[in-house]
Design a protein around this motif. Structure first.
Motif, short mmCIF file in Angstrom:
data_model
loop_
_atom_site.label_atom_id
_atom_site.label_comp_id
_atom_site.label_asym_id
_atom_site.label_seq_id
_atom_site.Cartn_x
_atom_site.Cartn_y
_atom_site.Cartn_z
N GLY A 1 0.82 -1.21 0.00
CA GLY A 1 0.00 0.00 0.00
C GLY A 1 0.85 1.26 0.00
O GLY A 1 2.07 1.20 0.18
N ASP B 1 -13.07 -1.47 -9.20
CA ASP B 1 -12.19 -0.40 -9.65
C ASP B 1 -12.77 0.28 -10.87
O ASP B 1 -13.31 -0.37 -11.77
N MET C 1 -11.51 -4.86 -5.16
CA MET C 1 -10.25 -4.87 -4.42
C MET C 1 -10.52 -4.90 -2.92
O MET C 1 -11.49 -4.30 -2.43
N ARG D 1 -8.51 -3.92 0.63
CA ARG D 1 -7.36 -3.12 1.09
C ARG D 1 -7.19 -3.32 2.59
O ARG D 1 -8.16 -3.23 3.34
N TYR E 1 -5.51 -2.01 6.06
CA TYR E 1 -4.95 -0.84 6.74
C TYR E 1 -4.43 -1.29 8.11
O TYR E 1 -5.09 -2.05 8.83
N LEU F 1 -2.87 2.59 4.79
CA LEU F 1 -2.94 1.51 3.81
C LEU F 1 -1.62 0.75 3.77
O LEU F 1 -0.58 1.30 3.42
N GLU G 1 -2.85 -4.22 -0.59
CA GLU G 1 -4.11 -4.37 -1.32
C GLU G 1 -4.02 -5.57 -2.24
O GLU G 1 -2.94 -6.00 -2.64
N SER G 2 -5.19 -6.12 -2.58
CA SER G 2 -5.24 -7.31 -3.41
C SER G 2 -6.62 -7.43 -4.03
O SER G 2 -7.61 -6.97 -3.49
#
Length: 216
Positions: A16, A57, A64, A66, A68, A73, A76-77
Protein backbone atom coordinates in the motif's frame (compact mmCIF):
# COMPACT_ATOMS: atom_id res chain seq x y z
CA UNK A 1 -3.58 -27.76 -4.08
CA UNK A 2 -3.91 -25.68 -0.91
CA UNK A 3 -0.26 -24.59 -1.10
CA UNK A 4 -0.66 -23.68 -4.77
CA UNK A 5 -3.73 -21.58 -3.96
CA UNK A 6 -1.92 -19.90 -1.06
CA UNK A 7 0.95 -18.95 -3.38
CA UNK A 8 -1.48 -17.66 -6.00
CA UNK A 9 -3.23 -15.43 -3.48
CA UNK A 10 0.11 -14.27 -2.03
CA UNK A 11 1.22 -13.07 -5.48
CA UNK A 12 -1.86 -10.85 -5.67
CA UNK A 13 -0.91 -8.83 -2.59
CA UNK A 14 0.68 -5.47 -3.44
CA UNK A 15 2.17 -2.96 -1.00
CA UNK A 16 0.00 0.00 0.00
CA UNK A 17 0.93 3.66 -0.26
CA UNK A 18 0.21 4.58 3.36
CA UNK A 19 -2.82 6.73 2.66
CA UNK A 20 -5.33 7.07 5.54
CA UNK A 21 -8.53 5.08 5.89
CA UNK A 22 -11.51 7.29 5.10
CA UNK A 23 -14.26 7.64 7.70
CA UNK A 24 -17.40 5.66 6.91
CA UNK A 25 -20.27 7.84 5.64
CA UNK A 26 -23.94 6.99 5.21
CA UNK A 27 -23.70 7.19 1.41
CA UNK A 28 -21.21 4.29 1.51
CA UNK A 29 -23.85 1.86 2.83
CA UNK A 30 -24.49 0.08 -0.48
CA UNK A 31 -20.98 0.22 -1.92
CA UNK A 32 -18.41 -0.11 0.85
CA UNK A 33 -17.55 -2.48 3.70
CA UNK A 34 -15.04 -1.79 6.48
CA UNK A 35 -14.20 -4.42 9.11
CA UNK A 36 -11.49 -4.42 11.77
CA UNK A 37 -9.66 -6.56 14.32
CA UNK A 38 -6.98 -5.71 16.90
CA UNK A 39 -3.95 -8.01 16.83
CA UNK A 40 -0.70 -8.06 18.82
CA UNK A 41 2.32 -7.01 16.76
CA UNK A 42 5.86 -6.35 17.96
CA UNK A 43 4.79 -6.00 21.57
CA UNK A 44 1.84 -3.70 20.96
CA UNK A 45 -1.73 -3.91 19.67
CA UNK A 46 -2.31 -2.93 16.04
CA UNK A 47 -5.74 -2.32 14.51
CA UNK A 48 -6.03 -4.14 11.19
CA UNK A 49 -8.89 -2.86 9.00
CA UNK A 50 -10.12 -4.32 5.72
CA UNK A 51 -11.92 -2.10 3.20
CA UNK A 52 -13.84 -3.48 0.20
CA UNK A 53 -15.43 -1.31 -2.48
CA UNK A 54 -18.12 -3.54 -3.97
CA UNK A 55 -18.57 -1.57 -7.17
CA UNK A 56 -15.07 -2.49 -8.35
CA UNK A 57 -12.19 -0.40 -9.65
CA UNK A 58 -13.26 2.35 -12.03
CA UNK A 59 -10.65 1.33 -14.63
CA UNK A 60 -10.51 -2.46 -14.35
CA UNK A 61 -13.84 -3.30 -12.72
CA UNK A 62 -12.04 -5.62 -10.29
CA UNK A 63 -13.21 -5.72 -6.68
CA UNK A 64 -10.25 -4.87 -4.42
CA UNK A 65 -9.64 -5.54 -0.74
CA UNK A 66 -7.36 -3.12 1.09
CA UNK A 67 -5.63 -3.79 4.41
CA UNK A 68 -4.95 -0.84 6.74
CA UNK A 69 -2.69 -1.02 9.79
CA UNK A 70 -3.57 1.60 12.40
CA UNK A 71 -5.49 3.53 9.75
CA UNK A 72 -2.79 3.53 7.04
CA UNK A 73 -2.94 1.51 3.81
CA UNK A 74 -0.51 -1.37 4.18
CA UNK A 75 -1.46 -3.74 1.33
CA UNK A 76 -4.11 -4.37 -1.32
CA UNK A 77 -5.24 -7.31 -3.41
CA UNK A 78 -7.96 -8.47 -5.76
CA UNK A 79 -10.56 -10.64 -4.07
CA UNK A 80 -10.42 -13.34 -2.96
CA UNK A 81 -7.57 -11.92 -0.86
CA UNK A 82 -5.25 -13.41 1.75
CA UNK A 83 -3.17 -10.89 3.69
CA UNK A 84 -0.26 -12.16 5.80
CA UNK A 85 -0.25 -10.56 9.26
CA UNK A 86 1.62 -11.34 12.44
CA UNK A 87 0.30 -14.59 13.86
CA UNK A 88 -1.71 -15.68 10.81
CA UNK A 89 -3.57 -14.35 7.78
CA UNK A 90 -6.68 -12.29 7.07
CA UNK A 91 -8.91 -13.90 4.43
CA UNK A 92 -11.40 -11.86 2.40
CA UNK A 93 -14.02 -13.21 0.00
CA UNK A 94 -17.02 -11.52 -1.59
CA UNK A 95 -20.13 -12.47 -3.55
CA UNK A 96 -22.39 -10.48 -5.83
CA UNK A 97 -24.49 -9.61 -2.79
CA UNK A 98 -21.64 -8.27 -0.64
CA UNK A 99 -19.25 -9.74 1.92
CA UNK A 100 -18.91 -13.51 2.02
CA UNK A 101 -16.01 -13.89 4.45
CA UNK A 102 -13.63 -11.62 6.35
CA UNK A 103 -11.77 -13.48 9.07
CA UNK A 104 -8.40 -13.69 10.81
CA UNK A 105 -7.06 -17.25 10.65
CA UNK A 106 -4.37 -17.78 13.27
CA UNK A 107 -1.37 -20.03 12.77
CA UNK A 108 -2.99 -22.57 15.11
CA UNK A 109 -6.05 -22.77 12.85
CA UNK A 110 -8.45 -20.77 15.04
CA UNK A 111 -10.63 -18.17 13.31
CA UNK A 112 -11.91 -14.79 14.41
CA UNK A 113 -14.33 -12.80 12.28
CA UNK A 114 -13.49 -9.13 11.81
CA UNK A 115 -15.92 -6.64 13.35
CA UNK A 116 -17.82 -4.36 10.94
CA UNK A 117 -17.69 -0.59 11.30
CA UNK A 118 -20.77 0.40 13.36
CA UNK A 119 -21.83 2.87 10.65
CA UNK A 120 -21.65 0.27 7.86
CA UNK A 121 -24.57 -1.82 6.63
CA UNK A 122 -23.03 -4.90 8.26
CA UNK A 123 -22.57 -3.02 11.54
CA UNK A 124 -26.15 -1.78 11.52
CA UNK A 125 -27.40 -5.32 10.87
CA UNK A 126 -25.44 -6.64 13.84
CA UNK A 127 -26.83 -3.89 16.06
CA UNK A 128 -30.38 -4.72 14.91
CA UNK A 129 -29.79 -8.41 15.75
CA UNK A 130 -28.54 -7.46 19.19
CA UNK A 131 -31.43 -5.10 19.94
CA UNK A 132 -34.19 -7.17 18.27
CA UNK A 133 -33.08 -10.83 18.33
CA UNK A 134 -36.55 -12.25 17.59
CA UNK A 135 -37.15 -10.03 14.58
CA UNK A 136 -33.60 -10.71 13.40
CA UNK A 137 -34.13 -14.48 13.44
CA UNK A 138 -37.43 -14.08 11.59
CA UNK A 139 -35.81 -11.95 8.88
CA UNK A 140 -33.02 -14.51 8.54
CA UNK A 141 -35.53 -17.35 8.17
CA UNK A 142 -37.52 -15.42 5.54
CA UNK A 143 -34.30 -14.77 3.59
CA UNK A 144 -33.55 -18.49 3.47
CA UNK A 145 -37.14 -19.32 2.47
CA UNK A 146 -37.14 -16.78 -0.37
CA UNK A 147 -33.84 -18.11 -1.71
CA UNK A 148 -35.03 -21.71 -1.50
CA UNK A 149 -38.19 -20.83 -3.45
CA UNK A 150 -36.11 -19.02 -6.05
CA UNK A 151 -33.73 -21.95 -6.48
CA UNK A 152 -36.58 -24.45 -6.74
CA UNK A 153 -38.56 -22.44 -9.28
CA UNK A 154 -35.46 -21.80 -11.41
CA UNK A 155 -34.55 -25.49 -11.46
CA UNK A 156 -38.04 -26.48 -12.56
CA UNK A 157 -38.18 -23.88 -15.32
CA UNK A 158 -34.67 -24.63 -16.60
CA UNK A 159 -35.20 -28.40 -16.58
CA UNK A 160 -37.94 -28.24 -19.25
CA UNK A 161 -35.91 -26.71 -22.14
CA UNK A 162 -32.87 -28.83 -21.22
CA UNK A 163 -34.94 -32.02 -21.37
CA UNK A 164 -36.03 -31.10 -24.93
CA UNK A 165 -32.48 -31.30 -26.28
CA UNK A 166 -32.68 -34.30 -28.69
CA UNK A 167 -29.98 -36.55 -27.11
CA UNK A 168 -31.45 -36.01 -23.64
CA UNK A 169 -35.04 -36.37 -24.82
CA UNK A 170 -34.18 -39.63 -26.62
CA UNK A 171 -32.51 -41.02 -23.49
CA UNK A 172 -34.77 -40.03 -20.61
CA UNK A 173 -37.73 -38.34 -22.29
CA UNK A 174 -38.94 -34.77 -21.91
CA UNK A 175 -39.95 -32.98 -18.75
CA UNK A 176 -42.88 -30.57 -18.54
CA UNK A 177 -42.45 -28.07 -15.75
CA UNK A 178 -45.47 -27.76 -13.45
CA UNK A 179 -44.43 -24.15 -12.87
CA UNK A 180 -44.80 -21.60 -15.64
CA UNK A 181 -44.73 -18.17 -14.05
CA UNK A 182 -45.60 -14.90 -15.78
CA UNK A 183 -42.78 -12.46 -16.40
CA UNK A 184 -43.81 -10.06 -13.64
CA UNK A 185 -43.74 -12.85 -11.04
CA UNK A 186 -40.35 -14.09 -12.23
CA UNK A 187 -39.02 -10.55 -11.87
CA UNK A 188 -40.57 -10.23 -8.42
CA UNK A 189 -38.99 -13.49 -7.29
CA UNK A 190 -35.65 -12.34 -8.64
CA UNK A 191 -35.84 -9.07 -6.71
CA UNK A 192 -36.89 -10.90 -3.54
CA UNK A 193 -33.99 -13.36 -3.93
CA UNK A 194 -31.54 -10.46 -4.40
CA UNK A 195 -32.83 -8.83 -1.22
CA UNK A 196 -32.56 -12.14 0.65
CA UNK A 197 -29.00 -12.70 -0.56
CA UNK A 198 -28.04 -9.17 0.45
CA UNK A 199 -29.49 -9.66 3.93
CA UNK A 200 -27.44 -12.83 4.35
CA UNK A 201 -24.31 -11.08 3.06
CA UNK A 202 -24.72 -8.42 5.74
CA UNK A 203 -24.33 -11.25 8.28
CA UNK A 204 -21.61 -12.91 6.16
CA UNK A 205 -23.69 -16.05 5.78
CA UNK A 206 -22.91 -18.11 2.69
CA UNK A 207 -24.08 -21.44 1.28
CA UNK A 208 -22.99 -22.69 -2.13
CA UNK A 209 -26.54 -23.57 -3.19
CA UNK A 210 -28.35 -20.48 -1.93
CA UNK A 211 -25.73 -17.75 -2.38
CA UNK A 212 -23.48 -19.02 -5.14
CA UNK A 213 -24.30 -16.29 -7.68
CA UNK A 214 -20.86 -15.32 -8.99
CA UNK A 215 -19.18 -15.44 -5.62
CA UNK A 216 -15.40 -14.74 -5.44
Amino acid sequence: MSSWNDRRLARRVKPGDGRPLRPFRWWHLLTRSVLSISLPSAGRVVVHSVEVMHGGDLNTGEVMARLYRDGRLDAESRVPARFPVEGGVIEVRTSEAGMRRCAFVADDGSEHQLVPDPASAEGRRIRFAREHPGASRLIGAVSILVLLIGVGVNLLQVAEPISQIPPIADTIGTFESPVNLPLWLNISLGVAAAVGATERALRMRYHWLLDSGAGT
